[in-house]
Design a protein around this motif. Sequence first.
Motif, PDB file in Angstrom:
ATOM      1  N   LYS A   1      13.476  68.949 -22.428  1.00  0.00           N
ATOM      2  CA  LYS A   1      14.542  68.101 -21.881  1.00  0.00           C
ATOM      3  C   LYS A   1      15.871  68.546 -22.473  1.00  0.00           C
ATOM      4  N   TYR A   2      16.880  68.621 -21.617  1.00  0.00           N
ATOM      5  CA  TYR A   2      18.215  68.976 -22.090  1.00  0.00           C
ATOM      6  C   TYR A   2      18.857  67.752 -22.742  1.00  0.00           C
ATOM      7  N   LEU A   3      19.400  67.940 -23.940  1.00  0.00           N
ATOM      8  CA  LEU A   3      20.029  66.857 -24.696  1.00  0.00           C
ATOM      9  C   LEU A   3      21.531  66.881 -24.417  1.00  0.00           C
ATOM     10  N   HIS A   4      21.960  65.905 -23.630  1.00  0.00           N
ATOM     11  CA  HIS A   4      23.356  65.841 -23.220  1.00  0.00           C
ATOM     12  C   HIS A   4      24.237  65.467 -24.410  1.00  0.00           C
ATOM     13  N   ARG A   5      25.294  66.244 -24.647  1.00  0.00           N
ATOM     14  CA  ARG A   5      26.268  66.034 -25.724  1.00  0.00           C
ATOM     15  C   ARG A   5      25.606  66.021 -27.114  1.00  0.00           C
ATOM     16  N   PHE A   6      24.533  66.731 -27.242  1.00  0.00           N
ATOM     17  CA  PHE A   6      23.842  66.831 -28.534  1.00  0.00           C
ATOM     18  C   PHE A   6      24.186  68.175 -29.164  1.00  0.00           C
ATOM     19  N   ARG A   7      24.592  68.138 -30.445  1.00  0.00           N
ATOM     20  CA  ARG A   7      24.978  69.347 -31.156  1.00  0.00           C
ATOM     21  C   ARG A   7      24.008  69.597 -32.311  1.00  0.00           C
ATOM     22  N   TRP A   8      24.023  70.817 -32.806  1.00  0.00           N
ATOM     23  CA  TRP A   8      23.121  71.182 -33.900  1.00  0.00           C
ATOM     24  C   TRP A   8      23.446  70.398 -35.171  1.00  0.00           C
ATOM     25  N   SER A   9      24.703  70.009 -35.317  1.00  0.00           N
ATOM     26  CA  SER A   9      25.067  69.190 -36.487  1.00  0.00           C
ATOM     27  C   SER A   9      24.379  67.833 -36.450  1.00  0.00           C
ATOM     28  N   HIS A  10      24.170  67.296 -35.224  1.00  0.00           N
ATOM     29  CA  HIS A  10      23.452  66.028 -35.106  1.00  0.00           C
ATOM     30  C   HIS A  10      22.018  66.171 -35.609  1.00  0.00           C
ATOM     31  N   LEU A  11      21.400  67.303 -35.288  1.00  0.00           N
ATOM     32  CA  LEU A  11      20.036  67.553 -35.752  1.00  0.00           C
ATOM     33  C   LEU A  11      19.997  67.677 -37.274  1.00  0.00           C
ATOM     34  N   SER A  12      20.992  68.359 -37.847  1.00  0.00           N
ATOM     35  CA  SER A  12      21.044  68.496 -39.307  1.00  0.00           C
ATOM     36  C   SER A  12      21.211  67.137 -39.972  1.00  0.00           C
ATOM     37  N   GLU A  13      22.059  66.271 -39.372  1.00  0.00           N
ATOM     38  CA  GLU A  13      22.235  64.923 -39.931  1.00  0.00           C
ATOM     39  C   GLU A  13      20.945  64.129 -39.848  1.00  0.00           C
ATOM     40  N   ARG A  14      20.250  64.242 -38.727  1.00  0.00           N
ATOM     41  CA  ARG A  14      18.994  63.522 -38.577  1.00  0.00           C
ATOM     42  C   ARG A  14      17.965  63.978 -39.606  1.00  0.00           C
ATOM     43  N   LEU A  15      17.856  65.289 -39.806  1.00  0.00           N
ATOM     44  CA  LEU A  15      16.903  65.807 -40.781  1.00  0.00           C
ATOM     45  C   LEU A  15      17.262  65.357 -42.193  1.00  0.00           C
ATOM     46  N   ALA A  16      18.574  65.319 -42.495  1.00  0.00           N
ATOM     47  CA  ALA A  16      18.995  64.855 -43.811  1.00  0.00           C
ATOM     48  C   ALA A  16      18.649  63.385 -44.022  1.00  0.00           C
ATOM     49  N   ILE A  17      18.853  62.569 -42.961  1.00  0.00           N
ATOM     50  CA  ILE A  17      18.509  61.142 -43.063  1.00  0.00           C
ATOM     51  C   ILE A  17      17.010  60.957 -43.255  1.00  0.00           C
ATOM     52  N   GLU A  18      16.204  61.693 -42.489  1.00  0.00           N
ATOM     53  CA  GLU A  18      14.754  61.586 -42.617  1.00  0.00           C
ATOM     54  C   GLU A  18      14.296  62.044 -43.999  1.00  0.00           C
ATOM     55  N   ARG A  19      14.994  63.054 -44.544  1.00  0.00           N
ATOM     56  CA  ARG A  19      14.657  63.521 -45.885  1.00  0.00           C
ATOM     57  C   ARG A  19      14.932  62.429 -46.920  1.00  0.00           C
ATOM     58  N   GLN A  20      16.065  61.735 -46.756  1.00  0.00           N
ATOM     59  CA  GLN A  20      16.394  60.644 -47.671  1.00  0.00           C
ATOM     60  C   GLN A  20      15.416  59.491 -47.538  1.00  0.00           C
TER      61      GLN A  20
ATOM     62  N   LYS B   1      41.854  84.440 -18.134  1.00  0.00           N
ATOM     63  CA  LYS B   1      41.341  84.021 -19.436  1.00  0.00           C
ATOM     64  C   LYS B   1      40.013  83.288 -19.258  1.00  0.00           C
ATOM     65  N   LYS B   2      39.028  83.701 -20.050  1.00  0.00           N
ATOM     66  CA  LYS B   2      37.694  83.100 -19.925  1.00  0.00           C
ATOM     67  C   LYS B   2      37.655  81.726 -20.586  1.00  0.00           C
ATOM     68  N   LYS B   3      36.840  80.864 -20.002  1.00  0.00           N
ATOM     69  CA  LYS B   3      36.624  79.551 -20.590  1.00  0.00           C
ATOM     70  C   LYS B   3      35.737  79.669 -21.825  1.00  0.00           C
ATOM     71  N   SER B   4      35.955  78.748 -22.771  1.00  0.00           N
ATOM     72  CA  SER B   4      35.137  78.752 -23.994  1.00  0.00           C
ATOM     73  C   SER B   4      33.723  78.314 -23.655  1.00  0.00           C
ATOM     74  N   VAL B   5      32.751  79.030 -24.195  1.00  0.00           N
ATOM     75  CA  VAL B   5      31.346  78.732 -23.924  1.00  0.00           C
ATOM     76  C   VAL B   5      30.861  77.689 -24.932  1.00  0.00           C
ATOM     77  N   ILE B   6      30.268  76.617 -24.425  1.00  0.00           N
ATOM     78  CA  ILE B   6      29.748  75.537 -25.275  1.00  0.00           C
ATOM     79  C   ILE B   6      28.227  75.659 -25.330  1.00  0.00           C
ATOM     80  N   PRO B   7      27.643  75.703 -26.514  1.00  0.00           N
ATOM     81  CA  PRO B   7      26.180  75.812 -26.599  1.00  0.00           C
ATOM     82  C   PRO B   7      25.496  74.518 -26.181  1.00  0.00           C
ATOM     83  N   GLY B   8      24.262  74.647 -25.724  1.00  0.00           N
ATOM     84  CA  GLY B   8      23.441  73.508 -25.329  1.00  0.00           C
ATOM     85  C   GLY B   8      22.092  73.548 -26.021  1.00  0.00           C
ATOM     86  N   ILE B   9      21.507  72.379 -26.222  1.00  0.00           N
ATOM     87  CA  ILE B   9      20.250  72.272 -26.981  1.00  0.00           C
ATOM     88  C   ILE B   9      19.193  71.641 -26.095  1.00  0.00           C
TER      89      ILE B   9
END
Length: 239
Positions: A118-137, A8-16
């Motif tokens: 630079k590789y962002l350790h434990r950083f997910r795309w949802s974190h980027l979306s939250e940051r953009l939403a905060i900056e928009r506010q 069984k293959k391991k689940s692939v985790i995306p990186g940013i």
Amino acid sequence: MKNLAGTKKKSVIPGIIYLGHIPPRLRPRHIRNMLSVHGEVGRIFLQVEGVFFFFTFLADRAIRNKKKKAGSNARDFIEGWVEFRDKRVAKLVATSLNNSPMGTRKKNRFHDDLWNMKYLHRFRWSHLSERLAIERQVRKQRMRTEVSQAKRETNFYLQNVERSKKFSKADRKRAIEPGNSTIPDKQWNFTQRKTEAEIQALKASGDKKRIQKRQEQAERAQERSQTNRSLLQKIFNAS
């Protein structure tokens, strides 16, 4: 069953990967073409220059006007984020390509630019979306604050204009004399404080007037006494 569980293959985790430098005229399609050689690239986001910086809007508009005059309407980007399907590939790409030329061939327009990633350790795309939403506010809040401040300044200016009009109208009424419709040039009613020399001169002129008045009174008294003597002489001589 055990063999199936072992295969069984391991689940692939995306990186940013974070891109700290985006040269002019570099677009997401260029980044995808250059990085897809190393692995499967997912989402790409490049931040436009001046989008989340409200106070530099006028400067950005001036730059855009210059670009329009030069025949280019494209915007430049200041930073970006690239998502790889596998985080191990993202780590390897960030380690191997950092501070290396973007273009592999000399004819490439980005050959003289270096990757800054630079590789962002434990950083997910949802974190980027939250940051953009905060900056928009934050940007909206800054805009509201600036608009309210501009309104307050405008109201304060208009109130001062109305007050100045009322004061000038009152000064004109005071300056106009009864029966005279002309308005004098000087509309300020104030008296200048006298200097020491003027005060001494006024005192001297007052002393001269008092002395002159006393002399006149003495002369009148002398004339009255002379008239009284002449009348008495006439009366006694007549008798």
